[in-house]
Every structure is written in structure tokens, then in C-alpha cells.
Design a protein around this motif. Structure first.
Motif, PDB file in Angstrom:
ATOM      1  N   ARG A  64       0.829  -1.199   0.000  1.00 41.23           N
ATOM      2  CA  ARG A  64       0.000   0.000   0.000  1.00 41.23           C
ATOM      3  C   ARG A  64       0.867   1.254   0.000  1.00 41.23           C
ATOM      4  O   ARG A  64       0.540   2.233  -0.671  1.00 41.23           O
ATOM      5  CB  ARG A  64      -0.940   0.001   1.206  1.00 41.23           C
ATOM      6  CG  ARG A  64      -2.084  -0.980   1.069  1.00 41.23           C
ATOM      7  CD  ARG A  64      -3.163  -0.754   2.103  1.00 41.23           C
ATOM      8  NE  ARG A  64      -2.689  -0.593   3.453  1.00 41.23           N
ATOM      9  CZ  ARG A  64      -2.592  -1.569   4.356  1.00 41.23           C
ATOM     10  NH1 ARG A  64      -2.929  -2.785   4.036  1.00 41.23           N
ATOM     11  NH2 ARG A  64      -2.146  -1.320   5.564  1.00 41.23           N
ATOM     12  N   GLU A  65       1.971   1.234   0.754  1.00 43.33           N
ATOM     13  CA  GLU A  65       2.860   2.404   0.787  1.00 43.33           C
ATOM     14  C   GLU A  65       3.469   2.664  -0.575  1.00 43.33           C
ATOM     15  O   GLU A  65       3.553   3.815  -1.009  1.00 43.33           O
ATOM     16  CB  GLU A  65       3.945   2.206   1.835  1.00 43.33           C
ATOM     17  CG  GLU A  65       3.439   2.319   3.253  1.00 43.33           C
ATOM     18  CD  GLU A  65       4.527   2.082   4.280  1.00 43.33           C
ATOM     19  OE1 GLU A  65       5.674   1.760   3.897  1.00 43.33           O
ATOM     20  OE2 GLU A  65       4.227   2.212   5.469  1.00 43.33           O
ATOM     21  N   LYS A  67       2.210   1.771  -3.508  1.00 48.71           N
ATOM     22  CA  LYS A  67       1.139   2.247  -4.383  1.00 48.71           C
ATOM     23  C   LYS A  67       0.814   3.705  -4.094  1.00 48.71           C
ATOM     24  O   LYS A  67       0.652   4.505  -5.019  1.00 48.71           O
ATOM     25  CB  LYS A  67      -0.113   1.394  -4.223  1.00 48.71           C
ATOM     26  CG  LYS A  67      -1.230   1.815  -5.172  1.00 48.71           C
ATOM     27  CD  LYS A  67      -2.503   1.080  -4.908  1.00 48.71           C
ATOM     28  CE  LYS A  67      -3.619   1.509  -5.810  1.00 48.71           C
ATOM     29  NZ  LYS A  67      -3.844   2.938  -5.930  1.00 48.71           N
ATOM     30  N   ASP A  68       0.728   4.063  -2.806  1.00 47.47           N
ATOM     31  CA  ASP A  68       0.433   5.450  -2.445  1.00 47.47           C
ATOM     32  C   ASP A  68       1.534   6.388  -2.932  1.00 47.47           C
ATOM     33  O   ASP A  68       1.252   7.481  -3.428  1.00 47.47           O
ATOM     34  CB  ASP A  68       0.249   5.591  -0.941  1.00 47.47           C
ATOM     35  CG  ASP A  68      -1.031   4.952  -0.442  1.00 47.47           C
ATOM     36  OD1 ASP A  68      -1.907   4.615  -1.267  1.00 47.47           O
ATOM     37  OD2 ASP A  68      -1.150   4.773   0.786  1.00 47.47           O
ATOM     38  N   TRP A  70       3.538   5.879  -5.474  1.00 49.12           N
ATOM     39  CA  TRP A  70       3.415   5.932  -6.933  1.00 49.12           C
ATOM     40  C   TRP A  70       2.298   6.902  -7.326  1.00 49.12           C
ATOM     41  O   TRP A  70       2.474   7.740  -8.199  1.00 49.12           O
ATOM     42  CB  TRP A  70       3.121   4.543  -7.481  1.00 49.12           C
ATOM     43  CG  TRP A  70       2.838   4.536  -8.948  1.00 49.12           C
ATOM     44  CD1 TRP A  70       1.621   4.653  -9.548  1.00 49.12           C
ATOM     45  CD2 TRP A  70       3.790   4.447  -9.997  1.00 49.12           C
ATOM     46  NE1 TRP A  70       1.755   4.633 -10.915  1.00 49.12           N
ATOM     47  CE2 TRP A  70       3.083   4.499 -11.216  1.00 49.12           C
ATOM     48  CE3 TRP A  70       5.170   4.325 -10.031  1.00 49.12           C
ATOM     49  CZ2 TRP A  70       3.714   4.431 -12.437  1.00 49.12           C
ATOM     50  CZ3 TRP A  70       5.793   4.248 -11.256  1.00 49.12           C
ATOM     51  CH2 TRP A  70       5.074   4.307 -12.437  1.00 49.12           C
ATOM     52  N   ASP A  71       1.147   6.783  -6.659  1.00 46.19           N
ATOM     53  CA  ASP A  71       0.016   7.650  -6.976  1.00 46.19           C
ATOM     54  C   ASP A  71       0.348   9.117  -6.714  1.00 46.19           C
ATOM     55  O   ASP A  71      -0.011   9.987  -7.505  1.00 46.19           O
ATOM     56  CB  ASP A  71      -1.220   7.249  -6.164  1.00 46.19           C
ATOM     57  CG  ASP A  71      -1.795   5.911  -6.608  1.00 46.19           C
ATOM     58  OD1 ASP A  71      -1.424   5.421  -7.703  1.00 46.19           O
ATOM     59  OD2 ASP A  71      -2.604   5.345  -5.845  1.00 46.19           O
ATOM     60  N   ARG A  72       1.052   9.398  -5.613  1.00 42.88           N
ATOM     61  CA  ARG A  72       1.439  10.786  -5.325  1.00 42.88           C
ATOM     62  C   ARG A  72       2.380  11.315  -6.399  1.00 42.88           C
ATOM     63  O   ARG A  72       2.242  12.459  -6.857  1.00 42.88           O
ATOM     64  CB  ARG A  72       2.104  10.884  -3.951  1.00 42.88           C
ATOM     65  CG  ARG A  72       1.144  10.794  -2.798  1.00 42.88           C
ATOM     66  CD  ARG A  72       1.805  11.153  -1.494  1.00 42.88           C
ATOM     67  NE  ARG A  72       3.005  10.384  -1.205  1.00 42.88           N
ATOM     68  CZ  ARG A  72       3.027   9.215  -0.547  1.00 42.88           C
ATOM     69  NH1 ARG A  72       1.919   8.682  -0.100  1.00 42.88           N
ATOM     70  NH2 ARG A  72       4.169   8.600  -0.327  1.00 42.88           N
ATOM     71  N   TYR A  74       2.617  10.268  -9.519  1.00 48.36           N
ATOM     72  CA  TYR A  74       1.861  10.395 -10.760  1.00 48.36           C
ATOM     73  C   TYR A  74       1.041  11.684 -10.750  1.00 48.36           C
ATOM     74  O   TYR A  74       1.032  12.433 -11.729  1.00 48.36           O
ATOM     75  CB  TYR A  74       0.950   9.183 -10.940  1.00 48.36           C
ATOM     76  CG  TYR A  74       0.140   9.228 -12.207  1.00 48.36           C
ATOM     77  CD1 TYR A  74       0.699   8.847 -13.421  1.00 48.36           C
ATOM     78  CD2 TYR A  74      -1.178   9.664 -12.195  1.00 48.36           C
ATOM     79  CE1 TYR A  74      -0.030   8.894 -14.593  1.00 48.36           C
ATOM     80  CE2 TYR A  74      -1.918   9.723 -13.364  1.00 48.36           C
ATOM     81  CZ  TYR A  74      -1.342   9.336 -14.554  1.00 48.36           C
ATOM     82  OH  TYR A  74      -2.060   9.397 -15.710  1.00 48.36           O
ATOM     83  N   GLU A  75       0.364  11.941  -9.632  1.00 52.72           N
ATOM     84  CA  GLU A  75      -0.444  13.160  -9.513  1.00 52.72           C
ATOM     85  C   GLU A  75       0.429  14.406  -9.614  1.00 52.72           C
ATOM     86  O   GLU A  75       0.066  15.383 -10.277  1.00 52.72           O
ATOM     87  CB  GLU A  75      -1.225  13.177  -8.196  1.00 52.72           C
ATOM     88  CG  GLU A  75      -2.491  12.377  -8.239  1.00 52.72           C
ATOM     89  CD  GLU A  75      -3.466  12.886  -9.290  1.00 52.72           C
ATOM     90  OE1 GLU A  75      -3.705  14.109  -9.365  1.00 52.72           O
ATOM     91  OE2 GLU A  75      -3.966  12.046 -10.051  1.00 52.72           O
ATOM     92  N   ARG A  78       1.394  14.867 -13.195  1.00 52.69           N
ATOM     93  CA  ARG A  78       0.248  15.310 -13.980  1.00 52.69           C
ATOM     94  C   ARG A  78      -0.017  16.793 -13.762  1.00 52.69           C
ATOM     95  O   ARG A  78      -0.253  17.545 -14.717  1.00 52.69           O
ATOM     96  CB  ARG A  78      -0.993  14.491 -13.614  1.00 52.69           C
ATOM     97  CG  ARG A  78      -2.157  14.693 -14.568  1.00 52.69           C
ATOM     98  CD  ARG A  78      -3.334  13.807 -14.226  1.00 52.69           C
ATOM     99  NE  ARG A  78      -3.898  14.102 -12.925  1.00 52.69           N
ATOM    100  CZ  ARG A  78      -4.694  15.146 -12.655  1.00 52.69           C
ATOM    101  NH1 ARG A  78      -5.005  15.995 -13.600  1.00 52.69           N
ATOM    102  NH2 ARG A  78      -5.188  15.318 -11.446  1.00 52.69           N
TER     103      ARG A  78
END
Length: 84
Positions: A64-65, A67-68, A70-72, A74-75, A78
Motif C-alpha cells: 500500500r505504501e 502504491k500510495d 506511486w500515486d502521489r 503520478y499526480e 500530472r
């Protein structure tokens, strides 16, 4: 958790027993599961039940860490690409 998962299906997960013993030592001021079972029958089973619920969650935390993170990233990328 540094204890490997069980290799055989149906075998008890040693991580659960290790975590249950740790919880027991913290909650009972140093008394391990064996000592607790002798003094208060059934109390050790409560710690095992708690450990059984926590082990899958603890094992999943690193995924989860990542993934989180990675998402941060990516955002942030973007938003940077969208800004003038």
C-alpha cells in the motif's frame, strides 16, 4: 514481519504465533503466551485472534505504501504537465 509464511497448506502461520507472543509481552508486562495460558486460560487465544487479524494487514502495508507513493508521484507529474 521477518518470520516467513507457512509453506504447507493448513499449517499454522508462525507469524501469528510470533505476533501474539509479542502482543502478550507488551500487554502483560513481559509475560509470554505460555505463561499467560498457565495463569489465565483463554487469554492467549485472545492475543492469537488479534494477531490473526493483524498479520494480513501488516504484510500488505508495504504494498500500500508503494502504491500510495506511486500515486502521489503520478499526480504531481500530472499537475506539473498541466501547469502553463
Amino acid at each position: 514481519m521477518s518470520v516467513p509464511p507457512p509453506e504447507e497448506p493448513g499449517r499454522e502461520d508462525p507469524r501469528i504465533e510470533a505476533l501474539a507472543d509479542y502482543i502478550s509481552r507488551v500487554m502483560e508486562m513481559g509475560a509470554g503466551l505460555e505463561e499467560i495460558e498457565r495463569e489465565l486460560p483463554g487469554r492467549g487465544e485472545q492475543y492469537r485472534h488479534l494477531a490473526d487479524a493483524l498479520v494480513p494487514w501488516l504484510v500488505d502495508v508495504p504494498r500500500r505504501e508503494v502504491k500510495d507513493a506511486w500515486d502521489r508521484g503520478y499526480e504531481a507529474g500530472r499537475r506539473k504537465a498541466d501547469s502553463p
